[in-house]
Motif scaffolding. Structure first.
Motif, short mmCIF file in Angstrom:
data_model
loop_
_atom_site.label_atom_id
_atom_site.label_comp_id
_atom_site.label_asym_id
_atom_site.label_seq_id
_atom_site.Cartn_x
_atom_site.Cartn_y
_atom_site.Cartn_z
N TRP A 204 0.85 -1.19 0.00
CA TRP A 204 0.00 0.00 0.00
C TRP A 204 0.88 1.23 0.00
N ILE A 205 0.46 2.25 -0.77
CA ILE A 205 1.33 3.41 -1.01
C ILE A 205 0.56 4.71 -0.77
N GLN A 206 1.24 5.62 -0.06
CA GLN A 206 0.72 6.98 0.13
C GLN A 206 1.82 7.96 -0.25
N ILE A 207 1.45 9.06 -0.88
CA ILE A 207 2.42 10.08 -1.26
C ILE A 207 2.09 11.38 -0.53
N ILE A 208 3.07 11.91 0.20
CA ILE A 208 2.87 13.16 0.94
C ILE A 208 4.00 14.11 0.56
N ASN A 209 3.67 15.24 -0.01
CA ASN A 209 4.70 16.21 -0.40
C ASN A 209 5.22 16.98 0.81
N SER A 210 6.44 17.44 0.72
CA SER A 210 7.06 18.20 1.80
C SER A 210 6.21 19.41 2.19
N PRO B 217 -14.05 14.21 -0.60
CA PRO B 217 -14.08 13.78 -2.01
C PRO B 217 -15.42 13.16 -2.40
N SER B 218 -15.70 13.22 -3.69
CA SER B 218 -16.88 12.56 -4.25
C SER B 218 -16.42 11.62 -5.35
N ASP B 219 -17.31 10.75 -5.79
CA ASP B 219 -16.90 9.75 -6.78
C ASP B 219 -16.52 10.35 -8.12
N LYS B 220 -17.07 11.54 -8.46
CA LYS B 220 -16.78 12.15 -9.76
C LYS B 220 -15.92 13.40 -9.69
N GLY B 221 -15.50 13.79 -8.49
CA GLY B 221 -14.73 15.01 -8.34
C GLY B 221 -13.24 14.77 -8.14
N ILE B 222 -12.55 15.84 -7.79
CA ILE B 222 -11.12 15.75 -7.50
C ILE B 222 -10.91 14.96 -6.21
N TRP B 223 -9.90 14.13 -6.19
CA TRP B 223 -9.53 13.38 -4.99
C TRP B 223 -8.26 13.99 -4.39
N PRO B 224 -8.24 14.24 -3.08
CA PRO B 224 -7.02 14.76 -2.46
C PRO B 224 -5.90 13.70 -2.58
N HIS B 225 -4.95 13.98 -3.42
CA HIS B 225 -3.92 12.98 -3.73
C HIS B 225 -3.21 12.46 -2.49
N VAL C 56 -1.25 18.46 -12.97
CA VAL C 56 -2.51 17.70 -12.98
C VAL C 56 -2.34 16.20 -13.19
N SER C 57 -1.11 15.72 -13.29
CA SER C 57 -0.90 14.32 -13.63
C SER C 57 -1.52 13.37 -12.61
N ASP C 58 -1.44 13.73 -11.32
CA ASP C 58 -2.02 12.86 -10.30
C ASP C 58 -3.53 12.75 -10.47
N GLN C 59 -4.19 13.89 -10.74
CA GLN C 59 -5.64 13.88 -10.89
C GLN C 59 -6.09 13.17 -12.17
N VAL C 60 -5.34 13.32 -13.24
CA VAL C 60 -5.64 12.60 -14.48
C VAL C 60 -5.52 11.10 -14.25
N PHE C 61 -4.48 10.70 -13.52
CA PHE C 61 -4.27 9.28 -13.20
C PHE C 61 -5.42 8.75 -12.33
#
Length: 266
Positions: A91-97, A140-148, A171-176
């Motif tokens: 399982w992977i989580q990404i947290i920016n500085s 978050p919602s099923d069709k909206g932006i997800w907090p990466h 926007v690469s994370d949101q497109v993915f």
């Protein structure tokens, strides 16, 4: 008397990209240290000019399992992809500085994974503000932006769908995420998992930014017209209003008029 059933602890990998801002990097590590166990791992992908400064900070956290990687600066998505390729947990989580885990986040992650064995993506809410001040919580919602940074993704999902497109800057994370939700089982949660610091948010408007935002909204199913409005008119309006009334008031107004935003509890 029935014996208590022990809850299985699922190890995770947390990826932290670092680029010169060591004060922000320390802040993120501090929040993670309070939550992780020795079974978890941290993947640091560093592109700082002076890597010894990053390593000096890491020495303070010798109770954590940390894997350090240095690469020449090549964008945040390159750093995130590098981190994903180095992960050994499922399982992977990404947290920016500069951004942080909220109190009790690690237990919440574990409970979500163990309670939903058929779910591959766990998407939590995110609180935002400046300098530790809580302004707003986004759900978050099923069709909206997800907090990466509040999204926990199985390694298998990355193996099946690939990594982030490094052609994009923001926007690469949101497109993915918009792509993988169409074929992968996910679950949404109201509990905020991370705190996102708005201090570094861009207040500029340019053609490249608008192009990327247009691609983002199209990937989320918006029409050409609404994608244009959301990628040009609304960002410009926000910048102008921010100069007049300030970022905090803009965020709080949004919390009052949008159902998936709410004023954060202090």
């Amino acid at each position: 008397m029935n014996k208590k059933t022990s809850v299985q602890y699922i190890p995770i990998s947390i990826i932290i990209p670092c680029f010169n801002d060591h004060k922000a990097f320390s802040k993120t590590l501090e929040s993670i240290q309070a939550e992780l166990k020795s079974a978890d791992e941290i993947i640091v992908v560093d592109s700082s000019k002076i890597k010894s400064d990053t390593k000096k900070i890491l020495k303070r956290y010798n109770n954590l399992t940390i894997h350090y990687n240095w690469h020449r600066p090549n964008g945040v998505y390159f750093a995130q992809n590098t981190g994903i390729s180095r992960c050994t947990k499922q399982w992977i989580q990404i947290i920016n500085s500069g951004d942080t885990l909220t109190y009790g986040a690690r237990k919440i992650i574990n409970d979500a994974i163990t309670s939903n064995p058929d779910v591959e993506i766990h998407v939590f809410s995110q609180t935002s503000g400046v300098d530790g001040q809580y302004w707003c919580t986004y759900t978050p919602s099923d069709k909206g932006i997800w907090p990466h940074q509040s999204t926990i993704i199985s390694k298998r999902t990355y193996d099946n769908h690939g990594s982030y497109d490094t052609r994009y800057k923001i926007v690469s994370d949101q497109v993915f995420l918009s792509k993988i939700r169409k074929t992968t089982r996910f679950k949404l949660y109201e509990h905020p998992l991370t705190y996102y610091d708005l201090k570094g948010i861009s207040s500029k408007i340019n053609i490249q930014l608008s192009k990327e935002l247009y691609i983002l909204w199209r990937s989320l199913g918006c029409s050409h017209f609404m994608s244009f409005i959301k990628s040009t008119i609304l960002p410009a309006t926000r910048v102008i209003m921010s100069m007049i009334v300030g970022d905090e008031k803009i965020i709080k107004i949004k919390a009052l008029i949008k159902r998936n935003h709410r004023l954060a509890k202090k």
